[in-house]
Design an enzyme around this catalytic site. Structure first.
Site, short mmCIF file in Angstrom:
data_model
loop_
_atom_site.label_atom_id
_atom_site.label_comp_id
_atom_site.label_asym_id
_atom_site.label_seq_id
_atom_site.Cartn_x
_atom_site.Cartn_y
_atom_site.Cartn_z
CE1 TYR A 62 19.34 -22.74 -5.33
CE2 TYR A 62 21.26 -24.17 -5.35
CZ TYR A 62 20.43 -23.28 -4.69
OH TYR A 62 20.68 -22.94 -3.39
CG ASP A 64 20.53 -14.75 -1.89
OD1 ASP A 64 20.92 -14.91 -0.72
OD2 ASP A 64 21.30 -14.73 -2.87
#
Length: 259
Positions: A117, A56
């Site tokens: 992540y 994003d």
């Protein structure tokens, strides 16, 4: 794909602050757009990459893979030179690490078996972390957050952490790791690995854990959140600036290769 075409994987890293994510979109600058333009320029043929996933707006990556198909080119026989020319064209916040040929059917998105992540937080004003970490005002209860994070490994349906109105076939994910660790006395990082992630999933998980760490809910509340399958029950999505895609694993790539 033409019979004379070959498929290549490209590994890159980027700071996402200036970009509206990885994936090409209208009226916004993205990492994929700039990479495709650079590849098209140096290879003198149209190039359209397929990424291992989407990040994003404002999210960073220390490792992201993409694949593309092109006609054979002499420059591609010199991968180091090709990377050098790409990096000369790309802005300072996008770096190509390596480029290599793969089998025709290899797929950057569908063949990945593990993704990792990190979500970075820090305490106290630090100009060197601005835009690359989320500054927290108070230190949360890390033990409580880790107790709640362990619960994630007991489930596989994470509908509650998925961004609303996204078109996905399944909310099933296998989380392999989820824990908070201190990396310095002022920096706390959340590490998470899974076979796949839903849109906004990590930021929603971190938001839920932070609320638990602040004492707004008990660690066991994580069961309630996951079993609800409702995004409204989970915590708020945390800022994108602290999120990094750090590892993508494929069964046929040597991930110990120096770059």
């Amino acid at each position: 794909m033409e019979s004379t075409s070959k498929r290549y994987f490209i590994e890159l890293a980027f700071i996402g602050t200036a970009y509206h994510g990885w994936q090409i979109q209208p009226n916004a600058v993205t990492v994929q757009e700039l990479l495709d333009k650079a590849l098209t320029t140096i290879l003198r043929q149209p190039v359209n990459t397929v990424g291992c996933g989407r990040t994003d707006t404002g999210v960073h990556a220390t490792q992201l893979y993409a694949h593309f198909d092109v006609r054979d080119d002499e420059l591609l026989k010199q991968p180091d030179e090709c990377c050098y020319k790409l990096n000369a064209l790309l802005p300072h916040d996008i770096a190509v690490r390596r480029l290599f040929a793969v089998a025709p059917g290899a797929h950057a998105r569908f063949d990945a078996v593990k993704r990792s992540y990190e979500y970075h937080t820090h305490f106290g004003k630090n100009p060197f972390l601005h835009g690359r970490s989320w500054q927290l005002r108070g230190v949360p209860d890390v033990d409580a957050m880790n107790e709640a994070a362990k619960i994630l490994l007991e489930y596989d349906d994470f509908s509650c952490f998925s961004k609303s109105n996204t078109q996905v076939h399944t909310h099933i994910c296998e989380i392999m790791r989820a824990e908070w660790l201190w990396v310095s006395d002022q920096q706390l990082v959340f590490y998470i690995s899974a076979n796949r992630f839903l849109r906004n999933m990590v930021r929603a998980i971190v938001g839920t854990l932070i609320e638990i760490g602040r004492g707004e809910n008990k660690p066991a509340y994580m069961h309630t959140v996951i079993q609800s399958k409702s995004r409204a029950v989970a915590g708020s999505s945390v800022p994108a600036c602290g999120l990094y895609l750090t590892e993508v694993i494929y069964p046929y790539i040597d991930h110990n290769t120096d770059t």
